[in-house]
Write a protein that holds these residues in place. Sequence first.
Motif, PDB file in Angstrom:
ATOM      1  N   GLU A  47       0.841  -1.194   0.000  1.00 16.76           N
ATOM      2  CA  GLU A  47       0.000   0.000   0.000  1.00 16.76           C
ATOM      3  C   GLU A  47       0.879   1.248   0.000  1.00 16.76           C
ATOM      4  O   GLU A  47       2.068   1.199   0.326  1.00 16.76           O
ATOM      5  CB  GLU A  47      -0.908  -0.031   1.235  1.00 16.76           C
ATOM      6  N   ALA A  48       0.268   2.370  -0.344  1.00 13.63           N
ATOM      7  CA  ALA A  48       1.025   3.613  -0.446  1.00 13.63           C
ATOM      8  C   ALA A  48       1.699   3.975   0.866  1.00 13.63           C
ATOM      9  O   ALA A  48       2.840   4.448   0.893  1.00 13.63           O
ATOM     10  CB  ALA A  48       0.102   4.742  -0.893  1.00 13.63           C
ATOM     11  N   GLU A  52       5.694   4.809   1.533  1.00 15.86           N
ATOM     12  CA  GLU A  52       6.129   6.052   2.167  1.00 15.86           C
ATOM     13  C   GLU A  52       7.022   5.786   3.367  1.00 15.86           C
ATOM     14  O   GLU A  52       7.862   6.614   3.728  1.00 15.86           O
ATOM     15  CB  GLU A  52       4.904   6.871   2.587  1.00 15.86           C
ATOM     16  N   ALA A  53       6.850   4.616   3.998  1.00 12.21           N
ATOM     17  CA  ALA A  53       7.679   4.255   5.156  1.00 12.21           C
ATOM     18  C   ALA A  53       8.999   3.625   4.720  1.00 12.21           C
ATOM     19  O   ALA A  53       9.733   3.107   5.557  1.00 12.21           O
ATOM     20  CB  ALA A  53       6.921   3.294   6.061  1.00 12.21           C
ATOM     21  N   ASP A  54       9.276   3.657   3.414  1.00  8.58           N
ATOM     22  CA  ASP A  54      10.528   3.122   2.868  1.00  8.58           C
ATOM     23  C   ASP A  54      10.651   1.625   3.143  1.00  8.58           C
ATOM     24  O   ASP A  54      11.715   1.129   3.495  1.00  8.58           O
ATOM     25  CB  ASP A  54      11.731   3.877   3.442  1.00  8.58           C
ATOM     26  N   ARG A  71      13.446  -3.654   4.887  1.00  9.39           N
ATOM     27  CA  ARG A  71      14.169  -2.988   3.804  1.00  9.39           C
ATOM     28  C   ARG A  71      15.285  -3.895   3.316  1.00  9.39           C
ATOM     29  O   ARG A  71      15.906  -4.604   4.102  1.00  9.39           O
ATOM     30  CB  ARG A  71      14.742  -1.651   4.291  1.00  9.39           C
ATOM     31  N   ARG A  72      15.545  -3.856   2.024  1.00 12.33           N
ATOM     32  CA  ARG A  72      16.607  -4.677   1.448  1.00 12.33           C
ATOM     33  C   ARG A  72      17.954  -4.036   1.741  1.00 12.33           C
ATOM     34  O   ARG A  72      18.168  -2.859   1.474  1.00 12.33           O
ATOM     35  CB  ARG A  72      16.417  -4.822  -0.063  1.00 12.33           C
ATOM     36  N   ARG A  73      18.866  -4.853   2.261  1.00 12.60           N
ATOM     37  CA  ARG A  73      20.215  -4.393   2.544  1.00 12.60           C
ATOM     38  C   ARG A  73      21.185  -5.488   2.123  1.00 12.60           C
ATOM     39  O   ARG A  73      21.307  -6.515   2.815  1.00 12.60           O
ATOM     40  CB  ARG A  73      20.405  -4.070   4.040  1.00 12.60           C
ATOM     41  N   GLY A  74      21.860  -5.304   0.979  1.00 11.89           N
ATOM     42  CA  GLY A  74      22.851  -6.283   0.537  1.00 11.89           C
ATOM     43  C   GLY A  74      22.311  -7.681   0.348  1.00 11.89           C
ATOM     44  O   GLY A  74      22.949  -8.664   0.727  1.00 11.89           O
ATOM     45  N   LEU A 108       6.881  -5.856  -2.063  1.00 11.03           N
ATOM     46  CA  LEU A 108       5.898  -6.896  -1.750  1.00 11.03           C
ATOM     47  C   LEU A 108       5.146  -6.596  -0.456  1.00 11.03           C
ATOM     48  O   LEU A 108       5.724  -6.075   0.502  1.00 11.03           O
ATOM     49  CB  LEU A 108       6.597  -8.252  -1.551  1.00 11.03           C
ATOM     50  N   LYS A 109       3.895  -6.967  -0.462  1.00 15.23           N
ATOM     51  CA  LYS A 109       3.162  -7.114   0.791  1.00 15.23           C
ATOM     52  C   LYS A 109       2.800  -8.581   0.919  1.00 15.23           C
ATOM     53  O   LYS A 109       2.248  -9.180  -0.013  1.00 15.23           O
ATOM     54  CB  LYS A 109       1.906  -6.263   0.830  1.00 15.23           C
TER      55      LYS A 109
END
Length: 370
Positions: A47-48, A52-54, A71-74, A108-109
């Motif tokens: 969702e939007a 917005e929450a990155d 969040r994706r990190r490496g 993805l959700k």
Amino acid sequence: MAGQRAVARRAPGKLFVAGEYAVVEPGNQAILVAVDRYITVTASEPEASDAEADADVVVDSDLGARPVRLRRRGGRLAGGDGRMPHVVSAVETVAELLDERGLPVPPLKVSISSTLHEHGRKYGLGSSGAVTVATVDAVTSYCGLRLTTEERFRLALLATARIEPKGSGGDLAASTWGGWIAYRAPDRAQVLDLARARGVAEALRAPWPGFSVRRLPAPAGLSFQVGWTKSPASTEALVSDLHRRRTWRGSASHQKFIATTADFVQAAVTALEDGDGPALLHEIRRARQELARLDDEVGLGIFTPELTALCDAAEAVGGAAKPSGAGGGDCGIALLDERAAHDISQVRQRWAAAGVLPLPLRPALEGNEA
């Protein structure tokens, strides 16, 4: 590639029928059955507010008070505070496969709903395995990956082995194929090494020594009954505890346990394939006796008073019963003459008196198989 359409997939829970503990060692056989309680996973566009929450991945479960935003990190997903580890590992593993195939990894959700719990307490029906299998299927389908049934199982096993390397994967197999199955586990360390050295895609194609799965017919003339002790147990903790008993591992007692288990599991497989109910009952009683011998010798706490009462009640009317899985709580199973309605009712009454809740479960003939 992913579009706007949500994709929902479900996977059933499971129960061990015979072969637990021994099956964690590669190549040893176990019998499992999928049951008609499910975890459903829906993959969709976030969702939007999540964007917005990155957040690259949002996991929302009916068992959690608040969503997990990651969040994706490496190549890994960060920010989950250790929550929903099986779902996170499944999404990471699918993302690796997408990367290797040159496909983008979409935001993805992942939404999860479960009937493998009672007011937040797990029944012991393999919820971790079911959610992994359903997540792999939902996310790969959402991302446009077309995989075979075995490839989806292999992805789920890779994802699980990264966080629970001692797990056999039997729960994943039952949730994937459904029904009654005979399962042998691969060497998970070898599988992980293969994926690290040659990639996830190659690990889906390469031979996995020791691994096999095949369907079995349901028991002939027997009613499959399940009792819940209302006490949760940790399979991972109990299996890890056994692995730490270094004086037992490799001992004559250990070798006897493996050999005896292999013998009664194969005999039980033969009984199922031959439709020989009395022979199957005999092998399930042997399985109970061998688990009790292990428990007496090593002191794992496999048999609780409730599980002992569950088994005794079934055997008192000529049936057979045992703990399902690692024991220490969760569920026990019983096989009773399907024509003896009075005996089945009597066993259920004795279970209730001992604090064991009969569960209205049936084998799930379909798994997560496409």
